[in-house]
Write an enzyme that holds these catalytic residues in place. Structure first.
Site, PDB file in Angstrom:
ATOM      1  N   ASP A 158      -4.782   8.916 -10.293  1.00 27.13           N
ATOM      2  CA  ASP A 158      -4.892   7.460 -10.231  1.00 27.13           C
ATOM      3  C   ASP A 158      -6.023   7.053 -11.181  1.00 27.13           C
ATOM      4  O   ASP A 158      -6.723   7.899 -11.759  1.00 27.13           O
ATOM      5  CB  ASP A 158      -5.163   7.018  -8.791  1.00 27.13           C
ATOM      6  N   ARG A 209       3.651  -2.424   0.878  1.00 28.54           N
ATOM      7  CA  ARG A 209       4.040  -1.600  -0.285  1.00 28.54           C
ATOM      8  C   ARG A 209       4.760  -0.340   0.175  1.00 28.54           C
ATOM      9  O   ARG A 209       5.543   0.234  -0.591  1.00 28.54           O
ATOM     10  CB  ARG A 209       2.812  -1.210  -1.099  1.00 28.54           C
ATOM     11  N   HIS A 217      -9.848   1.007  -4.404  1.00 29.04           N
ATOM     12  CA  HIS A 217     -10.378   0.303  -5.565  1.00 29.04           C
ATOM     13  C   HIS A 217     -11.865  -0.022  -5.365  1.00 29.04           C
ATOM     14  O   HIS A 217     -12.580  -0.263  -6.337  1.00 29.04           O
ATOM     15  CB  HIS A 217      -9.608  -0.992  -5.817  1.00 29.04           C
ATOM     16  N   ARG A 251       3.609  -6.175 -12.170  1.00 24.16           N
ATOM     17  CA  ARG A 251       2.938  -6.739 -13.349  1.00 24.16           C
ATOM     18  C   ARG A 251       3.871  -7.660 -14.134  1.00 24.16           C
ATOM     19  O   ARG A 251       3.407  -8.528 -14.870  1.00 24.16           O
ATOM     20  CB  ARG A 251       2.459  -5.615 -14.280  1.00 24.16           C
ATOM     21  N   ASP A 285       2.862  -0.518 -13.344  1.00 21.60           N
ATOM     22  CA  ASP A 285       3.034  -0.568 -11.891  1.00 21.60           C
ATOM     23  C   ASP A 285       4.021  -1.682 -11.577  1.00 21.60           C
ATOM     24  O   ASP A 285       3.638  -2.859 -11.536  1.00 21.60           O
ATOM     25  CB  ASP A 285       1.699  -0.880 -11.200  1.00 21.60           C
ATOM     26  N   LYS A 340       3.636   8.238  -5.311  1.00 23.12           N
ATOM     27  CA  LYS A 340       2.190   8.095  -5.091  1.00 23.12           C
ATOM     28  C   LYS A 340       1.931   7.724  -3.624  1.00 23.12           C
ATOM     29  O   LYS A 340       2.829   7.187  -2.973  1.00 23.12           O
ATOM     30  CB  LYS A 340       1.600   7.048  -6.049  1.00 23.12           C
ATOM     31  N   HIS A 341       0.754   8.037  -3.065  1.00 22.65           N
ATOM     32  CA  HIS A 341      -0.460   8.600  -3.648  1.00 22.65           C
ATOM     33  C   HIS A 341      -0.752   9.877  -2.863  1.00 22.65           C
ATOM     34  O   HIS A 341      -1.094   9.797  -1.676  1.00 22.65           O
ATOM     35  CB  HIS A 341      -1.629   7.635  -3.515  1.00 22.65           C
TER      36      HIS A 341
END
Length: 371
Positions: A265, A150, A193, A89, A81, A180-181
Site C-alpha cells: 500500500d 467498501r 492513513h 477516482r 483505485d 487488498k489489504h
C-alpha cells in the site's frame, strides 16, 4: 563506478531496472519534466492516478498514451483505485457504481461478474490497466473507520466468492485486479492513513477467517495482492504487515503459495510514515518480500529518493540481488499477461460510447436494489 556502491555480484543495469519496482504518482494532469526524467533514468514501473490527475475521459486517455511513451523496454502500468462507492477516482461520465456491500447483500456472483466486466470496459477505454480492487477485507468490525461498505460482506466465504467473481470479470477483460489489504484490514478501529491499526487475532483465527478471501483470490489467479499497513502482533510483534517477512514472505508467498505480484500500500500513509522514511520503508518492504511499491503523493523528489535508496541497498547487500531478480521476474510476467494492447489515439474518439452507457447503468440499477 563509485567504490562505495561497487558490488561485483550486482549487474550494472540495476539502476535502470530498479524503477520497475515503483508505481509512482503525478502531481497534476500532465506529465512533468521531472517525472519524464525519473522514468528515463530508472525505467519506471507505472503510475497511479488520483482525482488531481483527472479532468475528463479524453484527458485520461491521452495521459495514458503519454505514460506509455515513457517506456524503455516494458510498458508501464496505468493504475487507479476504482472500487465503487466512496473509493472511485473516476466520476461521471464514467459509470458511478454503488458500494461493494450491495453485492454482499445480493449474494449474486453473476451480478458481481457483470459489474466487473463493465468496469473493465470503462477502464480499458481510457488506458487503465490495473485496478486496486476488489477489497477482500471482511467487515467484522462495525466501528472500522476506513473499510465499512467498501467490504463485500461480513463473512469470509461471501467475500471470497464474490471477490473471485470480480477478479475474473476484470482479468478476463484485460484489466489486472489487485486484492487488498493482506492479511486483513476489516477488524480494525483506526484509519491506516492516519495511524497504525492493530489486529489482535491469534494466528489460527487469521488463517481460518481473514485469509479465506485471499485464498479464493489466489485460486482465481489474481494478478496482484496489496499488503495492509497493520500490526499483527501474533504474527510479528514489531513490524507492520507490509514490512514483515513473516507475513509477506512466510504467510502470503510460502504458505498461501501466491505466485503473483505482492504490492505495498502507499508508503506515504501515516501508519508507516510516522515511523519510517519512505526510502527506508521501501527498502524494508522489498526485503520483506514485496515485489512493488506505491508512493502516492505526487512528490517526484520522494520517488527519486526511494529508488536511490533501493539501488544503494542492493549495492550494499542489504537487499539480496536474488530478491530483486525475483520481484522483477514477477513484474515482467504480469506485464506480459496484461499489457499487450495499450490505448491508442485512434481509440479515443469512441470513449464516450462506453462510459456510462445504458447497459452499464442497468447493472447499477440492479445493484442499487440492495442499497
Amino acid at each position: 563506478m563509485n567504490a562505495r556502491f561497487y558490488n561485483a555480484s550486482v549487474p550494472s543495469n540495476i539502476r535502470r531496472d530498479i524503477g520497475q519496482l515503483l508505481i509512482g504518482s503525478l502531481p497534476g494532469t500532465t506529465l512533468t519534466a521531472e517525472i519524464r526524467s525519473l522514468a528515463k533514468e530508472f525505467s519506471l514501473g507505472g503510475v497511479i492516478l488520483f482525482a488531481r490527475n483527472i479532468e475528463a475521459p479524453e484527458q485520461v486517455a491521452e495521459m495514458s498514451i503519454d505514460v506509455q511513451g515513457l517506456a524503455t523496454n516494458l510498458p508501464l502500468w496505468v493504475s487507479v483505485d476504482q472500487e465503487g462507492g466512496r473509493v472511485a477516482r473516476l466520476k461521471a461520465p464514467f459509470t458511478e457504481w454503488p458500494p461493494m456491500a450491495v453485492l454482499g447483500r445480493s449474494g449474486d456472483t453473476q451480478l458481481a461478474s457483470r459489474f466487473a466486466t463493465a468496469l473493465a470496459a470503462e477502464l480499458k477505454a481510457v488506458g487503465i490497466t490495473l485496478d486496486y480492487a476488489p477489497v477482500l477485507d471482511i467487515h467484522t468490525n462495525p466501528k472500522n473507520p476506513i473499510i465499512g461498505d467498501r467490504a463485500l460482506a461480513e463473512d469470509a466465504e461471501s467475500v471470497g466468492r464474490l471477490g473471485a467473481a470480480i477478479i475474473r470479470g476484470l482479468q478476463e477483460n484485460g484489466v489486472a485486479a489487485c486484492g487488498k489489504h493482506f492479511p486483513g484490514h476489516g477488524d480494525t478501529s483506526v484509519d491506516s492513513h492516519l495511524e497504525l491499526p492493530l489486529v489482535e487475532h491469534p494466528p489460527d483465527r487469521i488463517r481460518r477467517v481473514e485469509c479465506v478471501p485471499f485464498r479464493e483470490a489466489i485460486r482465481a489467479d489474481v494478478g496482484f495482492i496489496m499488503t495492509a499497513h497493520v500490526l499483527v502482533p501474533s504474527l510479528d510483534e514489531e513490524k507492520p504487515a507490509t514490512l514483515s517477512p513473516r507475513i509477506v514472505q512466510a504467510l502470503l508467498r510460502n504458505e498461501l503459495n501466491f505466485q503473483g505480484v505482492i504490492l505495498s500500500d502507499d508508503l506515504e500513509m501515516k501508519a508507516i510514515a510516522k515511523t519510517y522514511t519512505v526510502p527506508d520503508a521501501a527498502v524494508e518492504a522489498i526485503a520483506a518480500g514485496c515485489d512493488g511499491l506505491l508512493v502516492c503523493s505526487g512528490n517526484v523528489e520522494v520517488q527519486a529518493a526511494t529508488l536511490e535508496a533501493l539501488v544503494h541497498a542492493v549495492e550494499q547487500q542489504n537487499i539480496p540481488y536474488k530478491r530483486v531478480e525475483d520481484a522483477l521476474s514477477r513484474l515482467r510476467r504480469a506485464k506480459e499477461r496484461f499489457l499487450a494492447a495499450p490505448v491508442t489515439s485512434q481509440k479515443i474518439a469512441g470513449i464516450r460510447q462506453v462510459l456510462g452507457c445504458d447497459a452499464h447503468q442497468r447493472i447499477v440499477d440492479e445493484m442499487a436494489r440492495y442499497l
